[in-house]
Design an enzyme around this catalytic site. Sequence first.
Site, PDB file in Angstrom:
ATOM      1  N   ARG A 140       3.971 -53.403  -0.479  1.00 18.76           N
ATOM      2  CA  ARG A 140       4.121 -52.296  -1.422  1.00 18.76           C
ATOM      3  C   ARG A 140       3.335 -52.562  -2.701  1.00 18.76           C
ATOM      4  NH1 ARG A 140       9.430 -48.468  -1.851  1.00 18.76           N
ATOM      5  NH2 ARG A 140       8.334 -46.796  -2.869  1.00 18.76           N
ATOM      6  N   CYS A 141       2.097 -52.913  -2.511  1.00 15.73           N
ATOM      7  CA  CYS A 141       1.282 -53.354  -3.632  1.00 15.73           C
ATOM      8  C   CYS A 141      -0.153 -53.322  -3.178  1.00 15.73           C
ATOM      9  CB  CYS A 141       1.733 -54.758  -4.009  1.00 15.73           C
ATOM     10  SG  CYS A 141       0.484 -55.876  -4.576  1.00 15.73           S
ATOM     11  N   GLU A 164       3.583 -47.557  -5.063  1.00 12.12           N
ATOM     12  CA  GLU A 164       3.700 -48.991  -5.326  1.00 12.12           C
ATOM     13  C   GLU A 164       3.947 -49.337  -6.782  1.00 12.12           C
ATOM     14  OE1 GLU A 164       0.980 -50.125  -1.571  1.00 12.12           O
ATOM     15  OE2 GLU A 164       0.002 -49.972  -3.483  1.00 12.12           O
ATOM     16  N   GLN A 170       0.682 -49.154  10.622  1.00 10.49           N
ATOM     17  CA  GLN A 170       0.341 -48.291   9.503  1.00 10.49           C
ATOM     18  C   GLN A 170      -1.117 -47.836   9.586  1.00 10.49           C
ATOM     19  OE1 GLN A 170       3.009 -51.299   6.841  1.00 10.49           O
ATOM     20  NE2 GLN A 170       1.633 -50.016   5.649  1.00 10.49           N
TER      21      GLN A 170
END
Lengths: 166, 789
Positions: B373-374, B743, B223
């Site tokens: 996802r945070c 998120e 990523q």
Amino acid sequence: MQISLTINGSKHTLDVEPRLLLVHLIRENLNLTGTHIGCDTTTCGACTILMDGKSVKSCTILAVQADGKSITTIEGVNNADGSINHLQEGFKENHGLHCGFCTPGMIMRATELLANNPDPTEDEIRWGISGNLCRCTGYNNIVKAIKYASAKNRGVEPASTEPQFV
Amino acid sequence: MIQCKTSKEISGMGHSMKRKEDIRFIQGKGKYIDDIKLDGMLYMDIVRSPHAYAKIKSIDISEAMKVPGVAAVVTGKDLEKYGLHWMPTLMSDTQMVLPTDTVMYQAQEVAAVIATSRYAARDGREAVKVEYEPMKPVMDPFKSLEPGAPILRTDKPDKKDNHIWHWEAGDKKKTDDLFNKAEVVVKQQMYIPRIHVASIETCGCVADYDKVNNHLTMYMTTQAPHAIRTVIALVAGHVGLTEEKIRVVSPDIGGGFGGKVPVYPGYVIAIAVSFLVGKPVKWIEDRSENLQADSFARDYHITAEMAGTKDGKILGTRFKILADHGYTDASANPSKFHTGLFSIATGSYNYDTSFMEADAAYTNKPPGGVAYRCSFRVTEAVHAIERITDRFALEVGKDPAELRMQNFIKKDEFPWKSPTGWTYDSGDYHAGLQKAMDTLDYYKLRVEQAEKRKKGELMGIGISTFTEIVGAGPSKDFDILGIKMFDSAEIRVHPTGKAIARFGTKSQGQGHETTYAQIIAEVLGLPAANIQIEEGDTDTAPYGLGTYASRSTPTAGAAAAVAARKLVDKARKIAAYLLEVSEEDLEWEPGKFWVKGVPEKSKTIQEIVFAAYTNHPQGMEAGFEATHYYDPPNLTFPSGAYICVVDIDKETGAIKVRRFVAIDDCGNIINPMIVQGQVHGGLTQGIAPAMYEELIYDEAGNILNGTFMDYLVPTAVESPNWETGHTVTPSPHHPIGAKGVGESPTVGAPPAIANAIIDALSPYGITHLDIPITPFKVWKALKDKGVIQ
């Protein structure tokens, strides 16, 4: 072992190890990389293909079991003129994919689902794709995509592809 | 509802433009890591430890080397010769690439087998014989910190315990004083379980070292390709692999969610082997390896406390955390933030007193601490504040919606300084919750619930009104290994008015190829369809820190807008030259300059761009390109109001989510369809830990659910039909007023679901259950209270 099979309409004769998985034959020997691998336990469905019209998880079939069979992968589902089919269009128009990794398997599974049940209810769609995991979309729009294809296949106007908000 | 400034043909912000990237994915033409095949490529497979904690007595590779096709077996001792057996983590800890003497968790890498085919590598793996001397593992972080616990990190000579670090935020004395005299204090111990991102594509790479040119191309599931290139250069510069000799390519990524930020040992081994043998080496994890060895998320033990008045005014909060980091702290956080952005745990409420502290412990579990996802531990923070707020409402006998309305920060109180030092940029929390309540007719549901309770039926309504903190981040505070967390955009408009734009981020399904084009279209007035977006190749894209923590829109999206504005400035000069007027005499709307009062005297952006290459003013630099590196002045603070309605079968504990309404406020919306898609997906990743997912270990250190057969990723059947909507409170400091959204739903959904279930069970004195709340947990709680037999 020598096997013969038809993939996306073309006939192939190959010499394979008896233990070779069908998914590896598809991906490695034939370079059809649209069929993906997401797990090692037949759980995720990313490797779903059609074998003689039935959706199967190609990671759990030996290549030798496909001897004499007809296989369809995501590379073989476009219309004869090369345009995208109703399911592919449904996924695109309804935002039925994010990363795209589960998408080919979902489309292959949905192909058989609609072949058997041309006008499925939401519940039938949800159960129908419950062997295919998607980590991105939350499934709402995959259900919508399959409904869209179902409508188009039957010559009915599909629901609006605009997002609906409360 | 969403106003668009541009036509559909342009498709700037606000248009639900269909995604440009989809056409390849729906035809199986995506290019993911395992689709890459290079001439002479070797395959790598990894021998893993069956024990959680053991001495390695010997590794016998002789049988493996006899397997046809096996080219090499690499052990820690081999890597030790090059100083590559350990690597640094982002959090200044150290992690083994391959062990030389001790394994620290089950499924840890022990040796790597290199072979001419995937199958031969696996055969070789099975033939490697490793003799272990198992030791008793430490699996409980509380026991790990007890005096006399065996010291795990014996590789660190000065380490005398298993304590990693201590962290604090807020005002301890003021908070303790408040809690000592408060009318009402509620306290709840809660566990946020260890979970896994479980993207459907696992991790992998193809390391391709070219000996002749001393050049490495590293294709990998990352990523953050630019940061990876710098890390490789820092680690391997001493063997001649300097940064200009390294190209990192991140191809299509099959889901990331934070799990593809870290550097895993497999990547390093593949590079080392390719470097030594001069051939490409492919390594692709299987699912079990992915779940068992890659970085986990969460695993926080939290004691949450809230102090307030009897009439429901929140006065303060106190949080104490024990973080289980496994055998090393390999968290993917900004360097200065041990607990990520947990200090957002003060929530959406107006009070001025809070204290929070955390300690981290080593155990014999896999390392990690990814921001799944945070935005770095915000999920843990939001669960803590939203659960304890419900506990407080229950204690003072107030409706949880009304108690939240009573305590919300008001929209005219922004920018709002939080007790832990954040400056919330904007929000309208009352409007969001009101919209959610109106959508499902909240009070009518409460009446229905009261009637059901009389009949002994279990129905619950749960609320979560969260504040997110995303877009890391301002360079004064935010860096990773010293590199500031800006991000970048480079726009090149070709003579015919079509463009390519490149970014330092990397989409993993978020739809950047569409949304970034829409941002540029919004500013320049070029059709988004004519703007090609590229990311993920460090040879071509400008430097950036990558995509995670909902940072792409707040940072790279902002960079795109600012770069496009630079081009508008240049376009104005060219237009003035072409129209033979002064710049001040020109009016602009995206796509066109015209002379004030003479609308027919105009130049389109396409005409201006063409002139930039064919007829530009003397003295002006030719071409039509701009680059911007955007350093955000503040983080952005998206918010949401989620309401979940559940029905529970009393006899079996089965939980049915009847409705789930999510109202998000992510500021200005670039593409409503994509925002909604992100919310849908995030909500399913929220119901997952709330009801299904947890990585479970036994006392011997065995993982009990390390495959997709028993790690329960929700299917379409478990995932409800999500109902979503939004309020729009633009970010005042972001160039296009956007905040980021990916998120929010993952962060906000778990407490809404947990609160709904507890709300259903509360008449029987059940005030808390830890997530995942399974039918068994519900059934057992009811049985323990004597409600059922």
